[in-house]
Every structure is written in C-alpha cells, then in structure tokens.
Design a protein around this motif. Structure first.
Motif: not given
Length: 666
Positions: A77-103
């Motif tokens: 859970q911590r790996q997903l929320v603190e590492r994988d999701l923040p980096r993945t969202v940042d990387a995909l933001h320019p391509l998806l043209r949106r910034r998905p929120e996670f919680a």
C-alpha cells in the motif's frame, strides 16, 4: 492530439520509476487493458521482478474510470501511494492530458479519533490501568515531568502527533504505538458517533479520507475493507468500474477472517460493564446472569469443532442472545444526562452488546454453511468461533458483479493451472460457459528470472517421513550440514512455531558460529534487517516468514522448508472444508489441504530469487515431495528450479555459491 498507445504509456511510466521494461510486464499491461475494455475478469500470475504494479496501474489510469486497488500488506500500500502512483501520474500527465487523483482508504479504526483524543475513553471500573490522554501535561499537578508509563508516553506522543498529522492514519506514525494505546484514540465504525453528531465531525480524519476517496480516480485500500464492503449491506468503498486485487493469493483468507465471529467470556463481561449504567436494573441483571452461565460452560468445554452444539452450551447461548436483545432495546429507550459524554458511552456499549448478540444468534442458529469450534489459548483464554464453510459463493455474488475484476499475484497458478484458486473465488473452471457464470481467463506472464540457472530445488528423499509434533534427528542433521555448506545465509521456514523453536535451540548449540535469529524474539522488521545485514546469520520462523521476507543478494542463498505445510488435521475450518468437498463427490485432500500447501510452498520458494543476480537452493526436508502421488502437483506449483535429490550435489553447489559470495566480499 491522438490518444497515446498503451506501449507509449507503459514506456513513460517505467522510465519515471527508473525501471526496465520487461516482456512479462508488457503482456500483463495488455491483458489488463483487454479485461477492462471488455468488462471481463482476469487472473494473472506475475513472477517476482515483473513490475506488476505498473503492469496494472498504467492500463487502469489509461482507462479513465474509477479504479479500486486492494492489497494485503501495508508495505505494498505504501509503495503504491508513496512511490508508484505519484511517479506514474507525473509521467502519464503529458500523454493523457489530465492528472488522475489517487487516495488511500482504510477502515475507521485505522484513523485517529479526535473525539476520543480530546474527550477521553469512556471509563469502566475495571479499566483503571487505562490512562486518559488528558491526564497528562502541564495541567496535571501529579505529573510535572509528564507520564512515566509506556502507555502514558504513547498517549502523549499521539496527542502531539494529532497536531502535526494531515491524515491521522496510524501507519503514518513513526515509530508506532502499542495496540493498547491506539485503542484509546480510535473507534470502530460501530462506536463512531457519526460526523453529524460529533463535535469534531468537520475535522474527522476518517471522514476526510472518505471524501478524498470519492474524488479520486484510483483508490488504494486493503483486502479487509474490500471484504467488509462485500459482506455488509452499506458500501464503504466509492462506486467503481474496475477492481484490481493485488496479492490475490491472500484474498480468501482475509475475507474468511472478516466473516469470522468470536465470542469470549471477557468480551461478554465487557459488554455487561459498558451497558450496566445505561439500562434498567432488570435488563442489566439478565445480561449479567447470562454472562455468568456462559463463562462457567466455557471453562468446561473441550477444544475442537462443534458439529452439534452441546445442549447446555446451546441454552447458554440462547440466554445470552435474548439478554443482549433486551439490553439493546433498553439502550435505545433510556437516557441519563448524569453520564458524562453520554452519546459516546452509549454508542460504545451498544457496539459491544450488538456484537455479542450477533455472534450468539449466529452460533445458536446453526447454519449448515457455518463451522463452529471451541479453542483455548494460553494467553487469551477460551473462545467460541464461527466461520463460513466457504466464501466462494459470497465472492462469486459480491466480487464479480457489475465491474471488471483483475486478480494478480506471483502465486495463482497451482499444479499447472488457475482452476484451484479460481474455485476458491467462486469461479467455474476456466473456459466453462453458462448464463450465470463469470467470464474469466488466466494468464501467466512468467518471470524475468532464469529459474533453472539461478536456483536448485532439492528434496531430501533419504530422510525419515515426518511425524506430527515429533522430533526428527535426521532432519536436524541434514539442516546442520546444509547451513554449514551455505556458510549461514539460510531462511528456515517451519510448519509450526514449536518446530522452529526446537530447531533454533538445537542449531545454536551445534553450530554457534552461525547465529540463528528466531521469529518472536524481535519484531519482524528488526529480524529481517539483521538477517540481511550479516550473511552468516540464519533466520527461522513460521507463517509470516513464508510470505513476508524480501532479501535479495547473498544473505539468503538457502531456503529450507522442514516439511510440506499441510494444515493441521485438527484444524476445525480446514477439516470441515475438506469433508464438505468429499461429501460433494470431490477430492477434499487435493482441493483443500494440497492447495493450501502448494500456495504456501510457492510463496516460500519465492523467497530465494528476488533479483537477477541471486543464486541458491530451496531445500525441502520432506521425502513426500519426491515419493507421494501429490508431489508432482506441489512441484508444478513452484518456480521451475533445477530439481535434484542428490545431497552431495547440493552441498557442492552451496559451497560454490558461498565461496563466490565470500570472494566478492559478501
């Protein structure tokens, strides 16, 4: 702008986390994307090192709807929320043209309760040892230097932390506090006053977590909350189109745990104390009398499954059920403003009595779909427990309806196919068609590791057959020689804590040059840290070590299993499930005991190779893996290591691996 392709998105995400794209990860992402697009279900086995979190996060984020990701362990859970999701969202933001929120969303008792913190715990006469957080501080003339007890210090730290934390999540508190301390500043969902009735509702950490989850595209939760969402009528998770269950090999046991009820004399007496001051004397006396009768019978009962409830115990349970029902009615009918913080005290009492009522009624009802047993624990005393005979029907009905479900783990394919795990989840055999059947498929994306070259599976065929709870001198001799050949570097996985303790004591005297750490002597985190730090060290333990150790490198080059980890023959739930399969015409041993053992062995063997440079041996000190008919099923569930029963070959291989590691200064 054209829609980015899945390979583009995956490439960007992998680069963002500093990883390496692997064929298995690509296959996984494509399979997950297909399942989401066509609304079907997927069981996907992804070996260690595949990068499975990105394999499901990327297609989930590309989909655009709300996704719930449920995991079994805090670490993931911590790996997903603190590492994988923040980096993945940042990387995909320019391509998806949106910034998905996670919680992140957990059960209410995982969050600090401000009402409890500031108003104190509803007190009971017998709870004098429990301190109120307000008893400490500069306003307390008897405590000028602050609290001296460990509990008091923990509560002071929690009060200070409440001013700093943004989440109130227990897992964000470092270092942690005892369960006893946390229980004074948290509430269950039943004990909660509700945001509209609580003076601190607007600041409630649990309510804020729920609000964040409602706004998020990806909600990370745990198996337990997923189970509660499925079992209880009121949904606790936000509506979602896709459910991804990581560490899915744990799901059935976690759902079973949530669906298990327990009744103990201590629990009943606590309910009596909490309700006594809030109801009329007649109702209080009725519950007190029923509690005393129940406690007397619990002292006489014998451990084991109760296929039929003894008559005396049945009467005691009915009396307890009826008395609890009377108290519940009385709690709703009377008010007493002389009771300090009456709403909170009443809510706590109601939660306790309702729990007693529900379990007593469930056991008294005697459903054919439940298993009831009595057990006695040296530390916690006697208890009655009731659990579902199977959760497959519940999962089939609640889990796979109205959403696409992806279940993933390194160990879902047992004995060569997914049908065993599928059946435990309520799924028909893969490929079976029918109007009411969930459509699913199983995919094994393999592993980036070269198992035949990196590891050896050794079965000590020459050893005597294991006997239950018996000492095995030849096994200890074999273990001693293997550890010496490996130069330490050994993770010992035992079928019981008693076996682990006996082996640790014996080997500490036989080969003192190789330190042996034993589960329970320190926290699990400390044990793993110390094991990883010193290659000569060995670590022995039981269940949590079979699944919870991740030590790549030369400190873990020999994984030993003392015997095949079948459930104990007297395990009430497992034996009941096995019997039910047999009565239905199936093979109960293979469906229950062998599947249980295969899953644990696959997890245990997975401790050996955690990185591309790892080398070593998985040694099974149980001849049955080589000689019994079910041995081939168990071996087919393990990584494809090079297989041998030649003890001399294994010793030479271990010595060579040890020599290489020492030459490298490891």
């Amino acid at each position: 702008m054209t829609k980015p392709s899945l390979p583009e998105l995956l490439h960007a995400a992998v680069a963002a986390v500093g990883g390496v794209e692997r064929p298995g990860q690509v296959t996984m992402a494509e399979s997950v994307s297909e399942a989401i697009d066509d609304g079907s279900h997927l069981l996907i086995q992804a070996g260690t090192g595949t990068g499975k979190s990105l394999g499901y996060l990327v297609p989930a984020l590309a989909h655009g709807g709300r996704v719930v990701v449920a995991t079994a362990t805090l670490a993931l859970q911590r790996q997903l929320v603190e590492r994988d999701l923040p980096r993945t969202v940042d990387a995909l933001h320019p391509l998806l043209r949106r910034r998905p929120e996670f919680a992140m969303l957990k059960g209410r008792s995982n969050y600090l309760c401000l009402h409890r913190l500031h108003e104190g715990v509803p007190q009971e006469e017998e709870d004098g040892l429990f301190d109120s957080p307000l008893a400490f501080g500069t306003g307390n003339p008897t405590s000028a230097t602050g609290p001296t007890s460990k509990l008091g210090q923990d509560l002071m730290r929690l009060r200070d932390w409440s001013d700093e934390t943004e989440t109130g999540d227990r897992d964000d508190l470092t270092p942690g506090v005892s369960d006893r301390a946390w229980s004074q500043v948290s509430v269950s969902s039943r004990e909660c006053l509700g945001a509209s009735k609580c003076a601190y509702g607007a600041e409630c950490f649990a309510e804020m977590a729920r609000e964040r989850a409602k706004l998020a595209e990806v909600v990370v939760t745990n198996h337990a909350l997923l189970a509660i969402d499925a079992i209880e009528g009121a949904p606790v998770l936000p509506q979602h189109e896709v459910l991804i269950v990581d560490e899915a090999h744990e799901l059935v046991s976690r759902v079973t745990g949530v669906a298990t009820g327990e009744l103990t004399p201590g629990q009943v007496n606590r309910a009596v104390r909490r309700a006594a001051k809030l109801v009329n004397e007649k109702a209080a006396d009725q519950l007190q009398t029923a509690a005393e009768g129940f406690e007397r019978l619990m002292e006489l009962a014998l451990p084991g499954r109760l296929e039929k409830i003894p008559e005396d115990l049945g009467y005691a349970l009915l009396a307890l059920r009826d008395a609890a029902r009377t108290v519940i009615s009385a709690l709703g009918a009377t008010r007493d403003k002389s009771v300090q913080d009456e709403d909170a005290v009443r809510k706590q009492a109601l939660a306790s009595v309702e729990s007693v009522h529900e379990v007593a009624e469930r056991i008294s009802h005697g459903s054919e779909f439940d298993v009831v047993w009595y057990e006695r624990h040296d530390r916690f005393g006697a208890s009655l427990r009731v659990a579902p005979l199977s959760v497959s029907g519940l999962l089939r009905e609640k889990l796979f309806a109205d959403r696409s479900v992806v279940l993933t783990s390194a160990t879902l394919k047992l004995g060569g196919d997914f049908n065993g795990v599928g059946a435990s989840l309520g799924l028909a055999p893969e490929g079976t068609e029918g109007e009411d059947l969930a459509v699913w498929k199983g995919v094994d994306v393999g592993s980036p590791f070269d198992y035949p070259k990196q590891g050896i599976l050794y079965v000590a065929r020459h050893l005597s057959r294991p006997v239950r709870d018996g000492g095995r001198d030849d096994m200890l001799d074999e273990l001693t020689e293997l550890i010496q050949a490996a130069g330490g570097r050994t993770l010992g996985l035992f079928s019981s804590m008693r076996a682990a303790q006996l082996a640790a004591e014996e080997l500490r005297s036989r080969i003192p040059e190789f330190p042996v750490l034993l589960q329970g002597e320190e926290t699990l985190g400390e044990l793993i840290k110390n094991f990883a730090a010193d290659p000569k060290t060995c670590l022995f333990g039981t269940l949590s070590l079979w699944q919870g150790v991740d030590v790549p490198g030369p400190s873990c080059q020999l994984v030993v299993m003392d015997k095949i980890p079948f459930p104990r023959p007297d395990d009430p739930l497992m034996s009941a499930r096995q019997k039910a399969v047999e009565e239905a015409g199936g093979n109960g041993f293979m469906a229950v005991a062998a599947t249980h053992a295969a899953l644990l062995m696959a997890q245990g063997a997975g401790r050996l190779v955690r990185a591309t440079g790892d080398r070593g041996v998985v040694a099974v000190l149980d001849q049955r893996l080589a000689t019994a008919r079910y041995g081939s099923y168990l071996k087919a569930s393990l990584p494809e290591f090079w297989y041998t029963t030649d003890r001399n070959q294994v010793r030479r291989s271990l010595a060579a691996i040890d020599a290489t590691a020492r030459a490298d200064g490891k």
